[in-house]
Design a protein around this motif. Structure first.
Motif, PDB file in Angstrom:
ATOM      1  N   ARG A   1       1.505 -24.732   3.552  1.00  0.00           N
ATOM      2  CA  ARG A   1       0.372 -23.905   3.169  1.00  0.00           C
ATOM      3  C   ARG A   1       0.604 -22.479   3.689  1.00  0.00           C
ATOM      4  N   LEU A   2      -0.346 -21.594   3.412  1.00  0.00           N
ATOM      5  CA  LEU A   2      -0.253 -20.214   3.866  1.00  0.00           C
ATOM      6  C   LEU A   2      -1.674 -19.694   4.090  1.00  0.00           C
ATOM      7  N   ASP A   3      -1.912 -19.145   5.283  1.00  0.00           N
ATOM      8  CA  ASP A   3      -3.252 -18.686   5.636  1.00  0.00           C
ATOM      9  C   ASP A   3      -3.391 -17.169   5.666  1.00  0.00           C
ATOM     10  N   VAL A   4      -2.335 -16.475   6.065  1.00  0.00           N
ATOM     11  CA  VAL A   4      -2.392 -15.021   6.212  1.00  0.00           C
ATOM     12  C   VAL A   4      -1.097 -14.408   5.701  1.00  0.00           C
ATOM     13  N   VAL A   5      -1.212 -13.344   4.909  1.00  0.00           N
ATOM     14  CA  VAL A   5      -0.062 -12.545   4.498  1.00  0.00           C
ATOM     15  C   VAL A   5      -0.282 -11.114   4.962  1.00  0.00           C
ATOM     16  N   PHE A   6       0.722 -10.537   5.592  1.00  0.00           N
ATOM     17  CA  PHE A   6       0.696  -9.114   5.917  1.00  0.00           C
ATOM     18  C   PHE A   6       1.753  -8.421   5.064  1.00  0.00           C
ATOM     19  N   ASN A   7       1.295  -7.746   4.018  1.00  0.00           N
ATOM     20  CA  ASN A   7       2.185  -6.999   3.123  1.00  0.00           C
ATOM     21  C   ASN A   7       2.521  -5.670   3.772  1.00  0.00           C
ATOM     22  N   ASN A   8       3.653  -5.636   4.453  1.00  0.00           N
ATOM     23  CA  ASN A   8       4.001  -4.491   5.286  1.00  0.00           C
ATOM     24  C   ASN A   8       5.213  -3.717   4.790  1.00  0.00           C
ATOM     25  N   ALA A   9       6.107  -4.352   4.054  1.00  0.00           N
ATOM     26  CA  ALA A   9       7.359  -3.696   3.651  1.00  0.00           C
ATOM     27  C   ALA A   9       7.072  -2.419   2.879  1.00  0.00           C
ATOM     28  N   GLY A  10       7.761  -1.349   3.242  1.00  0.00           N
ATOM     29  CA  GLY A  10       7.541  -0.078   2.565  1.00  0.00           C
ATOM     30  C   GLY A  10       8.666   0.907   2.850  1.00  0.00           C
ATOM     31  N   VAL A  11       8.807   1.889   1.963  1.00  0.00           N
ATOM     32  CA  VAL A  11       9.808   2.936   2.127  1.00  0.00           C
ATOM     33  C   VAL A  11       9.174   4.281   1.785  1.00  0.00           C
ATOM     34  N   ASN A  12       9.890   5.337   2.107  1.00  0.00           N
ATOM     35  CA  ASN A  12       9.441   6.681   1.770  1.00  0.00           C
ATOM     36  C   ASN A  12      10.550   7.379   0.981  1.00  0.00           C
ATOM     37  N   ALA A  13      10.292   8.586   0.530  1.00  0.00           N
ATOM     38  CA  ALA A  13      11.260   9.375  -0.213  1.00  0.00           C
ATOM     39  C   ALA A  13      11.479  10.693   0.507  1.00  0.00           C
ATOM     40  N   PRO A  14      12.552  11.407   0.202  1.00  0.00           N
ATOM     41  CA  PRO A  14      12.773  12.707   0.841  1.00  0.00           C
ATOM     42  C   PRO A  14      11.601  13.653   0.601  1.00  0.00           C
ATOM     43  N   ALA A  15      11.241  14.426   1.629  1.00  0.00           N
ATOM     44  CA  ALA A  15      10.127  15.370   1.523  1.00  0.00           C
ATOM     45  C   ALA A  15      10.624  16.660   0.875  1.00  0.00           C
ATOM     46  N   VAL A  16      10.654  16.655  -0.442  1.00  0.00           N
ATOM     47  CA  VAL A  16      11.135  17.812  -1.207  1.00  0.00           C
ATOM     48  C   VAL A  16      10.107  18.147  -2.286  1.00  0.00           C
ATOM     49  N   PRO A  17      10.118  19.365  -2.806  1.00  0.00           N
ATOM     50  CA  PRO A  17       9.222  19.685  -3.918  1.00  0.00           C
ATOM     51  C   PRO A  17       9.408  18.696  -5.073  1.00  0.00           C
ATOM     52  N   MET A  18       8.326  18.437  -5.778  1.00  0.00           N
ATOM     53  CA  MET A  18       8.330  17.407  -6.815  1.00  0.00           C
ATOM     54  C   MET A  18       9.457  17.586  -7.832  1.00  0.00           C
ATOM     55  N   ASP A  19       9.754  18.830  -8.199  1.00  0.00           N
ATOM     56  CA  ASP A  19      10.772  19.057  -9.225  1.00  0.00           C
ATOM     57  C   ASP A  19      12.183  18.803  -8.719  1.00  0.00           C
ATOM     58  N   GLU A  20      12.335  18.610  -7.393  1.00  0.00           N
ATOM     59  CA  GLU A  20      13.641  18.297  -6.820  1.00  0.00           C
ATOM     60  C   GLU A  20      13.802  16.813  -6.506  1.00  0.00           C
ATOM     61  N   LEU A  21      12.767  16.029  -6.774  1.00  0.00           N
ATOM     62  CA  LEU A  21      12.801  14.609  -6.431  1.00  0.00           C
ATOM     63  C   LEU A  21      13.485  13.804  -7.544  1.00  0.00           C
ATOM     64  N   PRO A  22      14.574  13.100  -7.254  1.00  0.00           N
ATOM     65  CA  PRO A  22      15.224  12.277  -8.281  1.00  0.00           C
ATOM     66  C   PRO A  22      14.300  11.146  -8.735  1.00  0.00           C
ATOM     67  N   LEU A  23      14.393  10.813 -10.006  1.00  0.00           N
ATOM     68  CA  LEU A  23      13.562   9.732 -10.536  1.00  0.00           C
ATOM     69  C   LEU A  23      13.840   8.421  -9.816  1.00  0.00           C
TER      70      LEU A  23
END
Length: 256
Positions: free
Chosen positions: A86-108
């Motif tokens: 069974r399963l009683d608790v889930v902690f959805n924690n996995a996450g990443v970030n992207a380089p802090a650059v102006p939007m037009d410099e951010l790769p898709l």
């Protein structure tokens, strides 16, 4: 109290459990007597945690998982059910970030990686948890999503991360609503500046809204673990829909 009886301890699952916030939360839940499923992309830290838990008389299961991949997520929850029933608790924690650059410099590709991990990964894990919690007996469980202060206010040059966390806030509310019929509750914890390996750079200076660079106050990650421990330990008749845990003097409230 984390068990219905000594023979039936509660089961928790933590994604991104190999380091930082996920590791701290997983260790806290193990100390509380939960049987804990440890999910993450790198098997080595997960295996080390299982070894330490076993030596301490605790029960943990390591399942290397890529939350961006639907088959990998399904395998995680299949193994959880097979191993613990069974399963009683889930902690959805996995996450990443992207380089802090102006939007037009951010790769898709950088945008997609953040959205696939922070949003689609949360959805995939919540969907699988919802299915298991709905059919198990006793029915129900708790899903806790790691949001962010960015779910409410952005930092400069953070469009993918901020968009993903705003979306998680909406997803949390939908799960909380849709889960009522099945005794499934959903919570979100929004964290500001917990001192982890990834956040340590912020002590050396972060871009502010006015363009300046300033070091920001941090808090011990253990305070986040204590907050999640509290949320997880509530009966299903009670829910903390949203909690903000932050370094008191960080620039969030007002103008910083």
């Amino acid at each position: 109290m984390t068990t219905t009886s000594d023979k039936n301890p509660r089961v928790a699952l933590v994604t991104g459990a190999g380091s930082g916030i996920g590791r701290a939360v997983a260790l806290a839940l193990l100390q509380d007597g939960y049987r804990v499923v440890l999910a993450g992309r790198r098997p080595e830290p997960l295996d080390a945690m299982v070894e330490a838990a076993t030596a301490a008389g605790q029960q943990a299961l390591a399942v290397p998982t890529d939350v961006r991949d639907a088959q990998s997520v399904q395998a995680l929850f299949d193994q959880t059910e097979q191993h613990f029933g069974r399963l009683d608790v889930v902690f959805n924690n996995a996450g990443v970030n992207a380089p802090a650059v102006p939007m037009d410099e951010l790769p898709l590709d950088a945008w997609k990686d953040v959205i696939d991990t922070n949003l689609t990964g949360v959805f995939l894990c919540a969907r699988a948890a919802f299915a298991l919690m709905r059919r198990q007996n006793p029915q129900g469980g708790r899903i806790i999503n790691n949001g962010s202060i960015s779910a409410h206010a952005p930092r400069p040059f953070s469009s993918p991360y901020t968009a993903s966390k705003h979306a998680v806030l909406g997803l949390t509310k939908c799960i909380a609503l849709d889960g009522r019929e099945f005794n499934i509750v959903c919570s979100q914890i929004d964290i500001g500046n917990a001192l982890t390996e990834l956040a340590e750079r912020m002590t050396k200076g972060v871009r502010q809204a006015n363009g300046s660079i300033a070091a920001e106050p941090m808090m011990d990650v253990q305070h986040v673990a204590e907050a999640v421990r509290y949320m997880a330990g509530l009966p299903l008749s009670t829910n903390v829909l949203n909690m903000t845990v932050m370094a008191s003097q960080m620039p969030f409230v007002g103008r910083g």
